[in-house]
Design a protein around this motif. Structure first.
Motif, PDB file in Angstrom:
ATOM      1  N   SER A 193      44.888 -24.290  27.336  1.00 40.68           N
ATOM      2  CA  SER A 193      45.910 -24.947  26.518  1.00 40.68           C
ATOM      3  C   SER A 193      46.675 -23.904  25.720  1.00 40.68           C
ATOM      4  CB  SER A 193      45.287 -25.983  25.577  1.00 40.68           C
ATOM      5  OG  SER A 193      44.242 -25.409  24.835  1.00 40.68           O
ATOM      6  N   ALA A 213      42.856 -30.966  22.917  1.00 43.37           N
ATOM      7  CA  ALA A 213      43.712 -31.062  24.114  1.00 43.37           C
ATOM      8  C   ALA A 213      42.852 -30.951  25.370  1.00 43.37           C
ATOM      9  CB  ALA A 213      44.781 -29.974  24.086  1.00 43.37           C
ATOM     10  N   PHE A 241      41.006 -34.225  26.155  1.00 44.59           N
ATOM     11  CA  PHE A 241      41.777 -35.413  26.531  1.00 44.59           C
ATOM     12  C   PHE A 241      42.829 -35.156  27.606  1.00 44.59           C
ATOM     13  CE2 PHE A 241      40.028 -36.502  22.441  1.00 44.59           C
ATOM     14  CZ  PHE A 241      39.723 -37.843  22.554  1.00 44.59           C
ATOM     15  N   GLY A 250      46.749 -33.420  28.659  1.00 51.41           N
ATOM     16  CA  GLY A 250      48.097 -33.677  28.162  1.00 51.41           C
ATOM     17  C   GLY A 250      48.432 -32.843  26.946  1.00 51.41           C
ATOM     18  N   CYS A 251      49.453 -33.288  26.226  1.00 47.52           N
ATOM     19  CA  CYS A 251      49.820 -32.651  24.966  1.00 47.52           C
ATOM     20  C   CYS A 251      49.311 -33.568  23.860  1.00 47.52           C
ATOM     21  CB  CYS A 251      51.337 -32.487  24.877  1.00 47.52           C
ATOM     22  SG  CYS A 251      51.868 -31.645  23.370  1.00 47.52           S
ATOM     23  N   ARG A 252      48.547 -33.004  22.935  1.00 46.56           N
ATOM     24  CA  ARG A 252      47.857 -33.825  21.936  1.00 46.56           C
ATOM     25  C   ARG A 252      48.124 -33.306  20.533  1.00 46.56           C
ATOM     26  NH1 ARG A 252      45.736 -38.525  24.369  1.00 46.56           N
ATOM     27  NH2 ARG A 252      45.861 -37.951  26.554  1.00 46.56           N
ATOM     28  N   HIS A 267      48.842 -38.861  21.623  1.00 42.65           N
ATOM     29  CA  HIS A 267      49.448 -38.272  22.827  1.00 42.65           C
ATOM     30  C   HIS A 267      50.918 -37.975  22.566  1.00 42.65           C
ATOM     31  CE1 HIS A 267      51.426 -38.478  26.867  1.00 42.65           C
ATOM     32  NE2 HIS A 267      50.440 -37.650  27.118  1.00 42.65           N
ATOM     33  N   GLN A 268      51.355 -36.776  22.908  1.00 39.26           N
ATOM     34  CA  GLN A 268      52.765 -36.382  22.763  1.00 39.26           C
ATOM     35  C   GLN A 268      53.378 -36.304  24.161  1.00 39.26           C
ATOM     36  OE1 GLN A 268      54.990 -35.412  20.183  1.00 39.26           O
ATOM     37  NE2 GLN A 268      56.480 -35.095  21.838  1.00 39.26           N
ATOM     38  N   THR A 269      54.418 -37.074  24.370  1.00 36.35           N
ATOM     39  CA  THR A 269      55.112 -37.018  25.658  1.00 36.35           C
ATOM     40  C   THR A 269      55.831 -35.682  25.817  1.00 36.35           C
ATOM     41  OG1 THR A 269      55.437 -39.393  25.606  1.00 36.35           O
ATOM     42  CG2 THR A 269      56.901 -38.150  27.057  1.00 36.35           C
ATOM     43  N   CYS A 303      59.755 -34.625  23.667  1.00 34.87           N
ATOM     44  CA  CYS A 303      59.798 -35.996  24.182  1.00 34.87           C
ATOM     45  C   CYS A 303      61.044 -36.232  25.044  1.00 34.87           C
ATOM     46  CB  CYS A 303      59.786 -36.923  22.980  1.00 34.87           C
ATOM     47  SG  CYS A 303      59.403 -38.586  23.389  1.00 34.87           S
ATOM     48  N   GLU A 315      48.180 -33.382  32.679  1.00 35.39           N
ATOM     49  CA  GLU A 315      48.052 -34.634  31.913  1.00 35.39           C
ATOM     50  C   GLU A 315      46.661 -35.249  32.023  1.00 35.39           C
ATOM     51  OE1 GLU A 315      49.643 -36.199  29.706  1.00 35.39           O
ATOM     52  OE2 GLU A 315      51.770 -35.807  29.871  1.00 35.39           O
ATOM     53  N   ALA A 323      42.767 -36.071  31.963  1.00 33.56           N
ATOM     54  CA  ALA A 323      41.577 -35.670  31.210  1.00 33.56           C
ATOM     55  C   ALA A 323      40.545 -35.121  32.178  1.00 33.56           C
ATOM     56  CB  ALA A 323      41.003 -36.876  30.475  1.00 33.56           C
TER      57      ALA A 323
END
Ligand SMILES: Nc1ncnc2c1ncn2[C@@H]1O[C@H](COP(=O)(O)OP(=O)(O)OP(=O)(O)O)[C@@H](O)[C@H]1O
Ligand SMILES: N[C@@H](CCO)C(=O)O
Length: 322
Positions: A23, A148, A151, A153-155, A168-170, A219, A306, A308
């Motif tokens: 990450s 991160a 899970f 993705g971007c957290r 969660h961040q798109t 986003c 994305e 997990a």
């Protein structure tokens, strides 16, 4: 989780495996908040024995990550109320260690997931991933990389009155990531030690503006917001001088079309954020500039991960079946 254990004359054994992503964290103003998973992976295997001895060790493959892996697996077993299980851990790792790409966060996530899964397999009670968050933050000392890695993705990790909240961040698919790192490591502990106790009021006031722009830019893919948002006053100015050629490489990436460029985590990796199809070129630009100032460790484009991590049961065996 389908495997169950039956006690027999020899200790039952379960082989597990999990693949956890690297990450990049902070992305400028998201200090100790934001972690974004990228497609370099650490794969950790575990031979678990129900022998009542509670011995957790590695097979010698974990290098600098040995202690963190052992402590995290132990913590996972304890959270699952099975501290008497024994585990032998093995690591196959493509994440450069001590380069700001979350190798220790990945090891924390892997150890916790393996320990908790081993415990849950015996008790038939799987631990929620969210139950591992407090332990992950405690083991790592900061939330961004380990959360991160748990899970995907971007957290964003927010400490609330009732515990950690993970958001969660798109990330817009038009956004690409380019990495380059020097051959020389930079331990997070050292890069944290250079941070100031206080920053000027104007710097503190500007950082949240940058963060708001960064999150909106991630986003939407809005280039202007990303460019405005990939700027930090809290940690980057003190850390850049620790990395030969870093300031020049970030400037070169911006000049070559990156929306912005910054430290990955606490360094020494640099990350440029730009159009997804330009990421390989931006990685070369970063790498070439670092190489002009010292030995280069590596450079590459990296994709957001994305999914997990999932613990796989490689095989489950008791004395009679095997
Ligand atoms: N010089 C060193 N000798 C032995 N172990 C080290 C050294 N530098 C770092 N380590 C260990 O390597 C592991 C990974 O290092 P560290 O946490 O600094 O970086 P990282 O997780 O790869 O990057 P970051 O957290 O900045 O994204 C840690 O467990 C740390 O204690
Ligand atoms: N947020 C942490 C990440 C460590 O890679 C820091 O910047 O120190």
């Amino acid at each position: 989780m389908s495997a169950t254990w039956n006690r027999s004359t020899s200790p039952p054994r379960l082989d597990l495996s999990v693949r956890v992503p690297a990450s990049t964290s902070n992305l400028g103003p998201g200090f100790d908040l934001l972690g974004l998973c990228l497609d370099l992976f650490a794969t950790v295997t575990a031979e678990v024995r129900d022998d009542g001895l509670g011995r957790v060790e590695t097979d010698g493959s974990a290098g600098w990550l040995e202690n963190v892996l052992i402590e995290s697996a132990r913590a996972g077993l304890e959270l699952g109320a099975a501290p008497d299980l024994s585990m032998r851990l093995g690591l196959s790792n493509e994440i450069p260690v001590a380069r700001g790409l979350g190798s220790s966060g990945a090891a924390v996530a892997a150890g916790l997931l393996l320990g908790a899964t081993a415990a849950g397999t015996r008790s038939q009670a799987e631990l929620e991933r969210s139950a591992l968050v407090d332990a992950a933050v405690e083991l790592e000392g900061h939330p961004d990389n380990a959360v991160a890695a748990l899970f995907g993705g971007c957290r964003l990790s927010l400490r609330t009155a009732t515990g950690w909240r993970v958001v969660h961040q798109t990330v817009h698919p038009s956004i690409g990531f380019a990495l380059a790192w020097p051959e020389a490591p930079l331990a997070t502990a050292r890069a944290r030690a250079v941070l100031p106790e206080q920053v000027p009021f104007a710097a503190a006031a500007d950082n949240p503006r940058r963060l708001a722009a960064l999150l909106a830019g991630l986003c939407t893919g809005d280039v202007q917001l990303l460019t405005h948002g990939l700027v930090d006053h809290l940690h980057e100015p003190w850390r850049l001088p620790l990395i030969a050629g870093a300031a020049e490489a970030l400037a070169a990436a911006r000049a070559a079309g990156a929306f912005g460029a910054t430290l990955s985590g606490s360094g020494s990796t640099l990350v440029a954020v730009g159009p997804v199809d330009r990421a390989p070129h931006l990685a070369r630009v970063l790498g070439d500039e670092l190489a002009r100032h010292g030995a280069l460790g590596g450079a590459r484009a990296a994709a957001l991960v994305e999914d997990a991590p999932r613990v796989e049961v490689v095989r489950s065996r008791d004395g009679s079946a095997w």
